[in-house]
Design a protein around this motif. Structure first.
Motif, PDB file in Angstrom:
ATOM      1  N   SER A  50      45.500  86.521  13.247  1.00 43.53           N
ATOM      2  CA  SER A  50      44.397  87.205  13.907  1.00 43.53           C
ATOM      3  C   SER A  50      44.914  88.446  14.628  1.00 43.53           C
ATOM      4  O   SER A  50      46.010  88.441  15.182  1.00 43.53           O
ATOM      5  CB  SER A  50      43.745  86.260  14.917  1.00 43.53           C
ATOM      6  OG  SER A  50      42.812  86.957  15.696  1.00 43.53           O
ATOM      7  N   LYS A  51      44.112  89.511  14.638  1.00 42.31           N
ATOM      8  CA  LYS A  51      44.525  90.736  15.314  1.00 42.31           C
ATOM      9  C   LYS A  51      44.425  90.610  16.825  1.00 42.31           C
ATOM     10  O   LYS A  51      44.962  91.420  17.556  1.00 42.31           O
ATOM     11  CB  LYS A  51      43.675  91.902  14.824  1.00 42.31           C
ATOM     12  CG  LYS A  51      43.943  92.216  13.372  1.00 42.31           C
ATOM     13  CD  LYS A  51      43.179  93.410  12.906  1.00 42.31           C
ATOM     14  CE  LYS A  51      43.520  93.656  11.444  1.00 42.31           C
ATOM     15  NZ  LYS A  51      42.890  94.808  10.901  1.00 42.31           N
ATOM     16  N   LYS A  52      43.731  89.580  17.299  1.00 38.88           N
ATOM     17  CA  LYS A  52      43.563  89.393  18.736  1.00 38.88           C
ATOM     18  C   LYS A  52      44.766  88.711  19.378  1.00 38.88           C
ATOM     19  O   LYS A  52      44.874  88.657  20.582  1.00 38.88           O
ATOM     20  CB  LYS A  52      42.315  88.562  19.010  1.00 38.88           C
ATOM     21  CG  LYS A  52      41.046  89.257  18.603  1.00 38.88           C
ATOM     22  CD  LYS A  52      39.844  88.395  18.863  1.00 38.88           C
ATOM     23  CE  LYS A  52      38.582  89.090  18.383  1.00 38.88           C
ATOM     24  NZ  LYS A  52      37.401  88.242  18.561  1.00 38.88           N
ATOM     25  N   VAL A  53      45.662  88.191  18.557  1.00 36.40           N
ATOM     26  CA  VAL A  53      46.827  87.500  19.097  1.00 36.40           C
ATOM     27  C   VAL A  53      47.760  88.531  19.720  1.00 36.40           C
ATOM     28  O   VAL A  53      48.047  89.568  19.112  1.00 36.40           O
ATOM     29  CB  VAL A  53      47.564  86.730  17.970  1.00 36.40           C
ATOM     30  CG1 VAL A  53      48.833  86.105  18.484  1.00 36.40           C
ATOM     31  CG2 VAL A  53      46.650  85.690  17.374  1.00 36.40           C
ATOM     32  N   PRO A  54      48.235  88.303  20.959  1.00 30.39           N
ATOM     33  CA  PRO A  54      49.125  89.291  21.595  1.00 30.39           C
ATOM     34  C   PRO A  54      50.440  89.399  20.831  1.00 30.39           C
ATOM     35  O   PRO A  54      50.959  88.414  20.317  1.00 30.39           O
ATOM     36  CB  PRO A  54      49.337  88.736  22.995  1.00 30.39           C
ATOM     37  CG  PRO A  54      48.973  87.308  22.914  1.00 30.39           C
ATOM     38  CD  PRO A  54      47.989  87.163  21.806  1.00 30.39           C
ATOM     39  N   LYS A  55      50.954  90.614  20.776  1.00 30.05           N
ATOM     40  CA  LYS A  55      52.209  90.869  20.099  1.00 30.05           C
ATOM     41  C   LYS A  55      53.286  91.034  21.156  1.00 30.05           C
ATOM     42  O   LYS A  55      53.447  92.099  21.729  1.00 30.05           O
ATOM     43  CB  LYS A  55      52.090  92.091  19.214  1.00 30.05           C
ATOM     44  CG  LYS A  55      51.081  91.885  18.107  1.00 30.05           C
ATOM     45  CD  LYS A  55      51.001  93.070  17.201  1.00 30.05           C
ATOM     46  CE  LYS A  55      50.120  92.700  16.037  1.00 30.05           C
ATOM     47  NZ  LYS A  55      49.010  93.575  15.850  1.00 30.05           N
TER      48      LYS A  55
END
Length: 154
Positions: A50-55
């Motif tokens: 998911s793109k919402k997961v913090p990197k």
């Protein structure tokens, strides 16, 4: 004074005892089941993050800019994994002239076959009467009887 009878032998009369052909058939079936379990594709290979997961890697990077994502050799090993049959076939295609895997042979051993415990893998001196599996101690016999002995019938 009456002679003592082994509890193991007394219990064996009540259990089904398999002949050698049935033991071999069951062993072959168990090996085939293990081979089926042994090689399979990763069920999570197609998952998309998911793109919402913090990197977290970006926040730890001192340069502040985005780093190019590099893939390790382990990624390619997992992605392009080959079965044993595929590796043998590839070896024959690359090197059709002997020596290769298909032409390798060894003389039979002059020593007797070594026997190992079916539970722990240590050298074994004893054999299960019903199924013929090897075990090395009473603890391994208990484990074998509880979990393995005649559990998979042909």
């Amino acid at each position: 004074m009456a002679a003592r009878e082994s509890g193991r032998i007394k219990d064996a009369y009540q259990k089904r005892v398999l002949d050698e052909a049935t033991r071999k058939r069951r062993q072959k079936k168990a090996l085939e089941a293990l081979e089926q379990d042994n090689f399979h594709d990763d069920p999570h290979a197609d998952l998309v993050m998911s793109k919402k997961v913090p990197k977290f890697q970006e926040t730890l990077d001192n340069r502040g800019g985005r780093r190019k994502k590099t893939r390790s050799a382990e990624y390619y090993k997992q992605r392009f994994r080959k079965t044993f049959a595929q590796l043998v076939e590839e070896d024959l295609n690359i090197n059709p002239n002997p020596p290769n895997y298909a032409s390798a042979q060894a003389l039979p051993s002059k020593f007797p076959e070594r026997q190992f415990c079916a539970v722990c893998g240590f050298p074994s001196n004893y054999t299960c009467i019903p199924c013929g599996a090897r075990y090395c101690s009473m603890k391994c016999l208990g484990t074998h009887l509880d979990t393995r002995c005649l559990k998979w019938t042909a």
